[in-house]
Design a protein around this motif. Structure first.
Motif, PDB file in Angstrom:
ATOM      1  N   TRP A 124      68.971 -37.200  12.101  1.00 51.02           N
ATOM      2  CA  TRP A 124      68.236 -36.118  12.959  1.00 51.02           C
ATOM      3  C   TRP A 124      67.030 -36.958  13.441  1.00 51.02           C
ATOM      4  CZ3 TRP A 124      64.351 -32.214  11.265  1.00 51.02           C
ATOM      5  CH2 TRP A 124      63.847 -31.643  12.161  1.00 51.02           C
ATOM      6  N   GLU A 125      66.763 -37.131  14.959  1.00 51.77           N
ATOM      7  CA  GLU A 125      65.797 -38.103  15.290  1.00 51.77           C
ATOM      8  C   GLU A 125      64.501 -37.354  15.218  1.00 51.77           C
ATOM      9  OE1 GLU A 125      66.461 -36.441  19.949  1.00 51.77           O
ATOM     10  OE2 GLU A 125      67.144 -38.596  19.454  1.00 51.77           O
ATOM     11  N   ASN A 126      64.495 -36.145  15.155  1.00 50.92           N
ATOM     12  CA  ASN A 126      63.129 -35.521  14.847  1.00 50.92           C
ATOM     13  C   ASN A 126      62.351 -35.568  13.427  1.00 50.92           C
ATOM     14  OD1 ASN A 126      62.490 -35.240  17.806  1.00 50.92           O
ATOM     15  ND2 ASN A 126      64.120 -33.748  17.826  1.00 50.92           N
ATOM     16  N   LYS A 127      62.978 -35.819  12.446  1.00 52.37           N
ATOM     17  CA  LYS A 127      62.608 -35.807  11.489  1.00 52.37           C
ATOM     18  C   LYS A 127      61.437 -36.481  11.239  1.00 52.37           C
ATOM     19  CE  LYS A 127      65.407 -39.508   9.735  1.00 52.37           C
ATOM     20  NZ  LYS A 127      66.950 -39.980   9.251  1.00 52.37           N
ATOM     21  N   THR A 128      60.200 -36.237  10.600  1.00 52.98           N
ATOM     22  CA  THR A 128      59.054 -36.971  10.470  1.00 52.98           C
ATOM     23  C   THR A 128      59.229 -38.360   9.571  1.00 52.98           C
ATOM     24  OG1 THR A 128      57.992 -34.750  10.531  1.00 52.98           O
ATOM     25  CG2 THR A 128      56.660 -36.890   9.738  1.00 52.98           C
ATOM     26  N   SER A 129      59.979 -38.173   8.396  1.00 57.03           N
ATOM     27  CA  SER A 129      60.145 -39.430   7.804  1.00 57.03           C
ATOM     28  C   SER A 129      61.303 -39.093   6.748  1.00 57.03           C
ATOM     29  CB  SER A 129      58.986 -39.601   6.888  1.00 57.03           C
ATOM     30  OG  SER A 129      58.902 -40.848   5.784  1.00 57.03           O
ATOM     31  N   TYR A 130      62.140 -40.231   6.115  1.00 54.28           N
ATOM     32  CA  TYR A 130      62.956 -39.973   5.054  1.00 54.28           C
ATOM     33  C   TYR A 130      62.344 -40.921   3.849  1.00 54.28           C
ATOM     34  CZ  TYR A 130      66.745 -41.282   1.874  1.00 54.28           C
ATOM     35  OH  TYR A 130      67.629 -41.593   0.901  1.00 54.28           O
ATOM     36  N   ILE A 131      62.170 -40.157   2.630  1.00 53.83           N
ATOM     37  CA  ILE A 131      61.817 -40.812   1.369  1.00 53.83           C
ATOM     38  C   ILE A 131      62.865 -40.427   0.396  1.00 53.83           C
ATOM     39  CG2 ILE A 131      59.929 -40.424  -0.293  1.00 53.83           C
ATOM     40  CD1 ILE A 131      59.428 -38.515   2.856  1.00 53.83           C
ATOM     41  N   GLY A 132      63.339 -41.796   0.030  1.00 51.73           N
ATOM     42  CA  GLY A 132      64.390 -41.995  -0.873  1.00 51.73           C
ATOM     43  C   GLY A 132      65.075 -43.392  -1.039  1.00 51.73           C
ATOM     44  N   THR A 133      66.155 -43.398  -1.638  1.00 52.35           N
ATOM     45  CA  THR A 133      66.787 -44.774  -2.133  1.00 52.35           C
ATOM     46  C   THR A 133      67.465 -45.397  -0.730  1.00 52.35           C
ATOM     47  OG1 THR A 133      67.099 -43.666  -4.215  1.00 52.35           O
ATOM     48  CG2 THR A 133      68.427 -45.833  -3.718  1.00 52.35           C
ATOM     49  N   ASN A 134      67.623 -46.639  -0.642  1.00 47.94           N
ATOM     50  CA  ASN A 134      68.247 -47.324   0.061  1.00 47.94           C
ATOM     51  C   ASN A 134      69.552 -47.568  -0.894  1.00 47.94           C
ATOM     52  OD1 ASN A 134      69.999 -49.369   1.172  1.00 47.94           O
ATOM     53  ND2 ASN A 134      68.085 -50.337   1.996  1.00 47.94           N
ATOM     54  N   ASN A 135      70.610 -46.556  -0.482  1.00 47.27           N
ATOM     55  CA  ASN A 135      71.744 -46.494  -1.081  1.00 47.27           C
ATOM     56  C   ASN A 135      72.925 -47.700  -1.164  1.00 47.27           C
ATOM     57  OD1 ASN A 135      71.759 -43.994  -2.816  1.00 47.27           O
ATOM     58  ND2 ASN A 135      71.584 -43.093  -0.800  1.00 47.27           N
ATOM     59  N   PHE A 136      72.934 -48.395   0.072  1.00 48.51           N
ATOM     60  CA  PHE A 136      73.424 -49.597   0.254  1.00 48.51           C
ATOM     61  C   PHE A 136      72.870 -50.574  -0.839  1.00 48.51           C
ATOM     62  CE2 PHE A 136      74.303 -53.959   1.830  1.00 48.51           C
ATOM     63  CZ  PHE A 136      75.776 -53.888   2.244  1.00 48.51           C
ATOM     64  N   GLU A 137      71.583 -50.729  -0.711  1.00 46.31           N
ATOM     65  CA  GLU A 137      70.871 -51.656  -1.737  1.00 46.31           C
ATOM     66  C   GLU A 137      71.150 -51.391  -3.272  1.00 46.31           C
ATOM     67  OE1 GLU A 137      68.429 -54.844  -3.266  1.00 46.31           O
ATOM     68  OE2 GLU A 137      69.721 -54.436  -1.341  1.00 46.31           O
ATOM     69  N   LEU A 138      71.045 -49.894  -3.542  1.00 44.57           N
ATOM     70  CA  LEU A 138      71.709 -49.651  -4.954  1.00 44.57           C
ATOM     71  C   LEU A 138      73.037 -50.033  -5.203  1.00 44.57           C
ATOM     72  CD1 LEU A 138      70.571 -47.359  -7.168  1.00 44.57           C
ATOM     73  CD2 LEU A 138      72.145 -45.774  -6.306  1.00 44.57           C
ATOM     74  N   GLY A 139      73.959 -49.735  -4.258  1.00 48.36           N
ATOM     75  CA  GLY A 139      75.207 -50.333  -4.614  1.00 48.36           C
ATOM     76  C   GLY A 139      75.361 -51.789  -4.882  1.00 48.36           C
ATOM     77  N   ARG A 140      74.664 -52.470  -4.262  1.00 46.17           N
ATOM     78  CA  ARG A 140      74.519 -53.920  -3.984  1.00 46.17           C
ATOM     79  C   ARG A 140      74.203 -54.457  -5.200  1.00 46.17           C
ATOM     80  NH1 ARG A 140      71.629 -58.501  -3.624  1.00 46.17           N
ATOM     81  NH2 ARG A 140      69.648 -57.217  -3.726  1.00 46.17           N
ATOM     82  N   VAL A 141      72.874 -53.857  -6.052  1.00 44.58           N
ATOM     83  CA  VAL A 141      72.386 -54.248  -7.332  1.00 44.58           C
ATOM     84  C   VAL A 141      73.485 -53.808  -8.290  1.00 44.58           C
ATOM     85  CG1 VAL A 141      70.434 -53.747  -8.971  1.00 44.58           C
ATOM     86  CG2 VAL A 141      70.001 -54.162  -6.582  1.00 44.58           C
ATOM     87  N   GLY A 142      74.118 -52.733  -8.419  1.00 45.35           N
ATOM     88  CA  GLY A 142      75.045 -52.212  -9.128  1.00 45.35           C
ATOM     89  C   GLY A 142      76.333 -53.210  -9.220  1.00 45.35           C
ATOM     90  N   GLY A 143      76.456 -53.847  -8.385  1.00 50.10           N
ATOM     91  CA  GLY A 143      77.788 -54.708  -8.112  1.00 50.10           C
ATOM     92  C   GLY A 143      77.416 -56.054  -8.565  1.00 50.10           C
ATOM     93  N   ALA A 169      79.597 -43.629   0.580  1.00 51.03           N
ATOM     94  CA  ALA A 169      79.811 -44.712   1.225  1.00 51.03           C
ATOM     95  C   ALA A 169      78.896 -46.035   1.394  1.00 51.03           C
ATOM     96  CB  ALA A 169      80.058 -44.328   2.667  1.00 51.03           C
ATOM     97  N   ASP A 170      77.744 -45.737   1.265  1.00 51.05           N
ATOM     98  CA  ASP A 170      76.835 -46.952   1.395  1.00 51.05           C
ATOM     99  C   ASP A 170      76.649 -47.634  -0.087  1.00 51.05           C
ATOM    100  OD1 ASP A 170      75.736 -46.307   3.980  1.00 51.05           O
ATOM    101  OD2 ASP A 170      74.020 -45.363   3.243  1.00 51.05           O
ATOM    102  N   ARG A 171      77.097 -46.909  -1.105  1.00 53.37           N
ATOM    103  CA  ARG A 171      76.834 -47.494  -2.382  1.00 53.37           C
ATOM    104  C   ARG A 171      77.876 -48.167  -2.449  1.00 53.37           C
ATOM    105  NH1 ARG A 171      74.583 -42.586  -6.453  1.00 53.37           N
ATOM    106  NH2 ARG A 171      72.648 -42.383  -5.343  1.00 53.37           N
ATOM    107  N   VAL A 172      79.289 -47.596  -2.247  1.00 52.02           N
ATOM    108  CA  VAL A 172      80.424 -48.288  -2.377  1.00 52.02           C
ATOM    109  C   VAL A 172      80.476 -49.831  -1.359  1.00 52.02           C
ATOM    110  CG1 VAL A 172      82.939 -48.498  -1.659  1.00 52.02           C
ATOM    111  CG2 VAL A 172      82.068 -46.501  -2.777  1.00 52.02           C
ATOM    112  N   ASN A 173      79.968 -49.626  -0.307  1.00 52.43           N
ATOM    113  CA  ASN A 173      79.840 -51.000   0.494  1.00 52.43           C
ATOM    114  C   ASN A 173      78.881 -51.846   0.135  1.00 52.43           C
ATOM    115  OD1 ASN A 173      81.868 -49.832   2.395  1.00 52.43           O
ATOM    116  ND2 ASN A 173      80.285 -48.655   3.591  1.00 52.43           N
ATOM    117  N   GLY A 174      77.964 -51.434  -0.477  1.00 47.94           N
ATOM    118  CA  GLY A 174      76.692 -52.267  -1.213  1.00 47.94           C
ATOM    119  C   GLY A 174      77.491 -53.172  -2.333  1.00 47.94           C
ATOM    120  N   ALA A 175      78.052 -52.428  -3.030  1.00 51.75           N
ATOM    121  CA  ALA A 175      78.879 -52.823  -4.420  1.00 51.75           C
ATOM    122  C   ALA A 175      79.888 -53.912  -3.901  1.00 51.75           C
ATOM    123  CB  ALA A 175      79.461 -51.760  -5.238  1.00 51.75           C
ATOM    124  N   LYS A 176      80.761 -53.593  -2.932  1.00 54.89           N
ATOM    125  CA  LYS A 176      81.877 -54.292  -2.559  1.00 54.89           C
ATOM    126  C   LYS A 176      81.304 -55.736  -1.966  1.00 54.89           C
ATOM    127  CE  LYS A 176      85.394 -52.484  -0.478  1.00 54.89           C
ATOM    128  NZ  LYS A 176      86.275 -51.702   0.490  1.00 54.89           N
TER     129      LYS A 176
END
Length: 315
Positions: A124-143, A169-176
């Motif tokens: 959603w382009e009008n959100k002020t900010s997203y605060i959270g995890t980079n789930n691709f990075e989380l998956g990559r580190v888990g892998g 999807a991001d976690r799986v792709n990061g892990a793979k």
């Protein structure tokens, strides 16, 4: 005498009015921030709530954290957002269950109420900010953590939820990505599973029967990883199982040496950082469109410290 009374009354009214406006000007009236999350039944969101409440305290906020119950979550979250909109808070922080809440969030925008997303991002382009995890990075580190327990050429199983959801999807792709870079093969991917221990336990039994060459398991959540671990234990098998999130049950198994480690999000930090960012916006400051709350690797050496910290917050 009567004139003096009217004069005193007039001066009293003026004084009260001046005190009111001066108190607002110097910020004695606390800003209101409402945090709407997905639930308050899981450890993860209880930790996020604790972080937000610490932010309320530190930044002088009149804040509250609310969430739907497990039943009819989407309907109840929409109701809570509509109700919050009528209260005209100074800022809204929300962990959206899905994109269906965006039409309601647009109503906050029309009222010039900043909307910050926490935990789950939406396009959603009008959100002020997203605060959270980079789930691709989380998956990559888990892998990477799983690969560190194996040899090049070994094959593993990946267990995940609905791949139409960006978190899975991001976690799986990061892990793979990290597994393939290190030369670890993917024997099987079981996707579209609910985040339930018992279901994953049964699925893991089938995986091991059909793919006896599997040397490790990567699950996109700790709850799923616990199901895989229980299945292995019942069959007398020992192999690395890596999950994600950092819930207490998983950390305890790491501390006991049953599992090599897990990768953790930082929900407490998410809650705190989201309140901090909301206050900056209220005060007219700019914030980053994406605030990364980081990824932690939990192993035997730091598991007890993390466990003590989370148990203290959850007491």
């Amino acid at each position: 005498m009567l004139k003096n009374r009217f004069l005193l009354l007039y001066l009293l009214v003026v004084a009260i009015t001046l005190v009111f406006f001066l108190s607002k000007a110097i910020g004695n009236e606390k800003p209101t921030i409402v945090v709407v999350i997905k639930d308050l039944d899981t450890q993860y969101f209880q930790l996020l709530k604790a972080g937000a409440e610490k932010g309320f305290q530190d930044f002088g906020v009149n804040g509250k954290v609310i969430a739907p119950s497990v039943d009819s979550e989407e309907v109840l979250q929409k109701y809570m957002l509509h109700n919050t909109l009528e209260q005209n808070p100074d800022a809204l922080i929300v962990a959206p269950l899905n994109s269906n809440v965006i039409p309601i969030l647009k109503e906050f925008q029309k009222k010039s109420i900043p909307v910050l997303l926490v935990d789950s991002d939406e396009s959603w382009e009008n959100k002020t900010s997203y605060i959270g995890t980079n789930n691709f990075e989380l998956g990559r580190v888990g892998g990477m953590l799983l690969a560190s327990q194996l040899q090049p050429g070994d094959r593993v199983a990946i267990i995940a939820g609905n791949m139409s959801h960006p978190i899975s999807a991001d976690r799986v792709n990061g892990a793979k990505k990290s597994l393939e870079d290190i030369g670890i093969g993917i024997a099987v991917e079981k996707i579209g599973l609910p985040n339930e221990t018992n279901v994953v336990k049964e699925v893991t039994e089938t995986i091991l029967y059909n793919h006896p060459d599997v040397k490790g398991v990567l699950a996109v959540t700790d709850i799923m990883a616990l199901g895989a671990f229980e299945s292995l234990k019942e069959q007398g098998l020992h192999m690395p199982v890596i999950g994600a999130d950092g819930i207490n049950d998983m950390i305890e198994l790491v501390e006991e040496g049953e599992l090599p480690g897990t990768v953790a999000q930082n929900p407490y930090d998410m809650g705190y950082l989201s309140v901090e960012a909301a206050m900056k916006v209220i005060n007219g400051e700019k914030v980053e469109s994406n605030i990364d709350s980081g990824v932690d690797i939990i192993i035997k050496g730091n598991a007890q410290q993390r466990l003590d910290f989370q148990k203290k917050l959850l007491d």
